[in-house]
Motif scaffolding. Structure first.
Motif, PDB file in Angstrom:
ATOM      1  N   UNK A  70       0.833  -1.204   0.000  1.00 31.29           N
ATOM      2  CA  UNK A  70       0.000   0.000   0.000  1.00 31.29           C
ATOM      3  C   UNK A  70       0.865   1.249   0.000  1.00 31.29           C
ATOM      4  N   UNK A  71       0.463   2.208  -0.812  1.00 34.92           N
ATOM      5  CA  UNK A  71       1.106   3.516  -0.840  1.00 34.92           C
ATOM      6  C   UNK A  71       0.348   4.423   0.124  1.00 34.92           C
ATOM      7  N   UNK A  72       0.883   4.680   1.318  1.00 35.23           N
ATOM      8  CA  UNK A  72       0.120   5.434   2.319  1.00 35.23           C
ATOM      9  C   UNK A  72      -0.182   6.866   1.908  1.00 35.23           C
ATOM     10  N   UNK A  73       0.605   7.421   0.999  1.00 32.35           N
ATOM     11  CA  UNK A  73       0.360   8.804   0.585  1.00 32.35           C
ATOM     12  C   UNK A  73      -0.879   8.932  -0.289  1.00 32.35           C
ATOM     13  N   UNK A  74      -1.398   7.806  -0.797  1.00 34.61           N
ATOM     14  CA  UNK A  74      -2.591   7.830  -1.644  1.00 34.61           C
ATOM     15  C   UNK A  74      -3.864   7.471  -0.888  1.00 34.61           C
ATOM     16  N   UNK A  75      -3.743   7.222   0.413  1.00 35.30           N
ATOM     17  CA  UNK A  75      -4.889   6.762   1.198  1.00 35.30           C
ATOM     18  C   UNK A  75      -5.183   7.774   2.304  1.00 35.30           C
ATOM     19  N   UNK A  76      -6.416   8.253   2.350  1.00 30.60           N
ATOM     20  CA  UNK A  76      -6.790   9.250   3.352  1.00 30.60           C
ATOM     21  C   UNK A  76      -6.897   8.639   4.740  1.00 30.60           C
ATOM     22  N   UNK A  77      -7.459   7.441   4.840  1.00 29.30           N
ATOM     23  CA  UNK A  77      -7.663   6.790   6.136  1.00 29.30           C
ATOM     24  C   UNK A  77      -7.084   5.382   6.053  1.00 29.30           C
ATOM     25  N   UNK A  78      -5.820   5.264   6.421  1.00 32.38           N
ATOM     26  CA  UNK A  78      -5.111   3.996   6.271  1.00 32.38           C
ATOM     27  C   UNK A  78      -5.686   2.921   7.194  1.00 32.38           C
ATOM     28  N   UNK A  79      -6.051   3.315   8.412  1.00 30.93           N
ATOM     29  CA  UNK A  79      -6.602   2.346   9.359  1.00 30.93           C
ATOM     30  C   UNK A  79      -7.921   1.781   8.845  1.00 30.93           C
ATOM     31  N   UNK A  80      -8.761   2.633   8.296  1.00 28.91           N
ATOM     32  CA  UNK A  80     -10.047   2.180   7.747  1.00 28.91           C
ATOM     33  C   UNK A  80      -9.832   1.214   6.596  1.00 28.91           C
ATOM     34  N   UNK A  81      -8.875   1.534   5.719  1.00 28.11           N
ATOM     35  CA  UNK A  81      -8.589   0.653   4.594  1.00 28.11           C
ATOM     36  C   UNK A  81      -8.125  -0.717   5.085  1.00 28.11           C
ATOM     37  N   UNK A  82      -7.268  -0.730   6.094  1.00 30.95           N
ATOM     38  CA  UNK A  82      -6.771  -2.002   6.612  1.00 30.95           C
ATOM     39  C   UNK A  82      -7.903  -2.828   7.223  1.00 30.95           C
ATOM     40  N   UNK A  83      -8.815  -2.174   7.894  1.00 28.99           N
ATOM     41  CA  UNK A  83      -9.972  -2.867   8.455  1.00 28.99           C
ATOM     42  C   UNK A  83     -10.824  -3.469   7.343  1.00 28.99           C
ATOM     43  N   UNK A  84     -11.060  -2.690   6.272  1.00 21.89           N
ATOM     44  CA  UNK A  84     -11.871  -3.185   5.162  1.00 21.89           C
ATOM     45  C   UNK A  84     -11.242  -4.412   4.509  1.00 21.89           C
ATOM     46  N   UNK A  85      -9.950  -4.311   4.195  1.00 22.25           N
ATOM     47  CA  UNK A  85      -9.279  -5.417   3.509  1.00 22.25           C
ATOM     48  C   UNK A  85      -9.200  -6.646   4.407  1.00 22.25           C
ATOM     49  N   UNK A  86      -8.871  -6.446   5.689  1.00 17.26           N
ATOM     50  CA  UNK A  86      -8.780  -7.573   6.612  1.00 17.26           C
ATOM     51  C   UNK A  86     -10.144  -8.243   6.786  1.00 17.26           C
ATOM     52  N   UNK A  87     -11.199  -7.440   6.794  1.00 20.21           N
ATOM     53  CA  UNK A  87     -12.545  -7.993   6.920  1.00 20.21           C
ATOM     54  C   UNK A  87     -12.922  -8.876   5.749  1.00 20.21           C
ATOM     55  N   UNK A  88     -12.568  -8.444   4.534  1.00 20.64           N
ATOM     56  CA  UNK A  88     -12.860  -9.251   3.352  1.00 20.64           C
ATOM     57  C   UNK A  88     -12.034 -10.540   3.380  1.00 20.64           C
TER      58      UNK A  88
END
Length: 360
Positions: A70-88
């Protein structure tokens, strides 16, 4: 330490990410790779380091392992993204993902090497076309599939593969449960540099590259794709350059153009198609040269793009081939998948058919 891919979900060689980075550092320059474990509150212990012939259990034994670059500079909410991906991942029966963040010093290649060495069954690239390009360079020829979670500005590879934007969970489902599609990879050498680069979408010199150089990350973060439009308007009045092309050994005599673009696929933003004949898996590179003299010439170019006509105009010319050489009389700005690579006088390109597996 031997680098392995997970071919047996229940028995893989594993190692701590820090150990992998140390072992692979000489090859990948991955000493700057940043990693994250599982989410707080659901953290699993890191696997024990074993010998290259030993085994280790995943946090979910028997589950396939995904890695996320993941490119953190392109993601506004990194924690939210990680939760979404981990959930899937949990929903589809995959192990919690190996989380690898890019850095300025290492924009994706080192992280992809860590993913392969850790036995990842699929590697998700979460970023723009530039991040995807660096990950694809490592995965090409490995047999490990690439999943796309587009979060950049252009996201042209995702658009050309009809992968939805602004839906990380949906893109993750495709990456984990979709089919593998073998796509071509463009390989390129710049001037006399020894290091080979790749592109998945387009490589260009002249106006095309000037647009990319004129839209830095800060502008794209603030204005989105509008940053490209503003940069393009500023670059319209630039000079033409004398360019010689060779396509599959057939030399195109020197001619003055504003830009030459070599594409692995042809769709741009807003549904525009620069190269109507381009297909991401046809084993060919598509080439277009554009040579308007003034604003009226640019209007003619726009008309050609809107009507998707490939033949019969001196300002816009198209070719297809397996190898392409671009030679410029004077140094020209160049770009690979939107990443500026400075001024160049020569690009030597060839297609590597079906070299990369992408989940679609």
């Amino acid at each position: 330490m031997e680098s392995v891919r997970a071919t047996n979900p229940t028995q893989i060689a594993s190692m701590r990410v820090a150990e992998v980075v140390g072992a692979e550092g000489a090859l990948s320059g991955a000493s700057g790779v940043r990693t994250r474990g599982h989410l707080a509150g659901a953290r699993a212990p890191a696997p024990d380091v074993t010998t290259k012939t030993g085994t280790a259990q995943r946090s979910r034994p028997g589950c396939p392992l995904p890695a996320v670059v993941v490119n953190p500079s392109n993601v506004k909410d990194l924690a939210k993204l990680q939760i979404q991906i981990t959930g899937v991942c949990a929903e589809l029966g995959w192990a919690p993902p190996l989380w690898l963040e890019t850095t300025v010093e290492d924009p994706g290649g080192g992280q992809a090497r860590v993913a392969l060495a850790s036995g990842a069954d699929v590697v998700l690239a979460c970023g723009g076309d530039g991040t995807i390009r660096h990950v694809a360079r490592v995965l090409a020829g490995s047999g490990t599939a690439l999943g796309l979670v587009p979060s950049g500005t252009g996201n042209l590879l995702a658009r050309n593969l009809s992968i939805g934007l602004n839906d990380p969970a949906g893109a993750t489902r495709i990456a984990l449960s979709g089919k593998n599609r073998a796509v071509d990879v463009g390989r390129v050498f710049i001037d006399d540099r020894a290091e080979e680069q790749v592109f998945m979408v387009m490589a260009g010199v002249g106006f095309d590259a000037a647009v990319m150089a004129g839209a830095p990350h800060e502008s794209k973060s603030r204005f989105g794709s509008l940053a490209y439009f503003v940069s393009g308007v500023r670059a319209l009045r630039g000079p033409r350059a004398s360019i010689t092309l060779a396509v599959d050994g057939r030399i195109v005599p020197p001619h003055h153009v504003r830009t030459v673009v070599v594409g692995n696929c042809g769709k741009l933003l807003a549904g525009l198609v620069l190269m109507p004949a381009a297909k991401v898996d046809d084993g060919l590179l598509d080439v277009v040269s554009i040579g308007p003299r003034n604003i009226f010439g640019w209007l003619a170019v726009t008309a050609r793009v809107l009507t998707r006509r490939c033949r019969g105009h001196r300002i816009v010319q198209h070719w297809q081939g397996r190898t392409v050489i671009i030679s410029a009389e004077s140094p020209q700005l160049a770009q690979l998948d939107g990443d500026p690579v400075g001024e160049v006088q020569g690009l030597r390109m060839q297609v590597d058919p079906g070299a990369l597996l992408v989940r679609v």
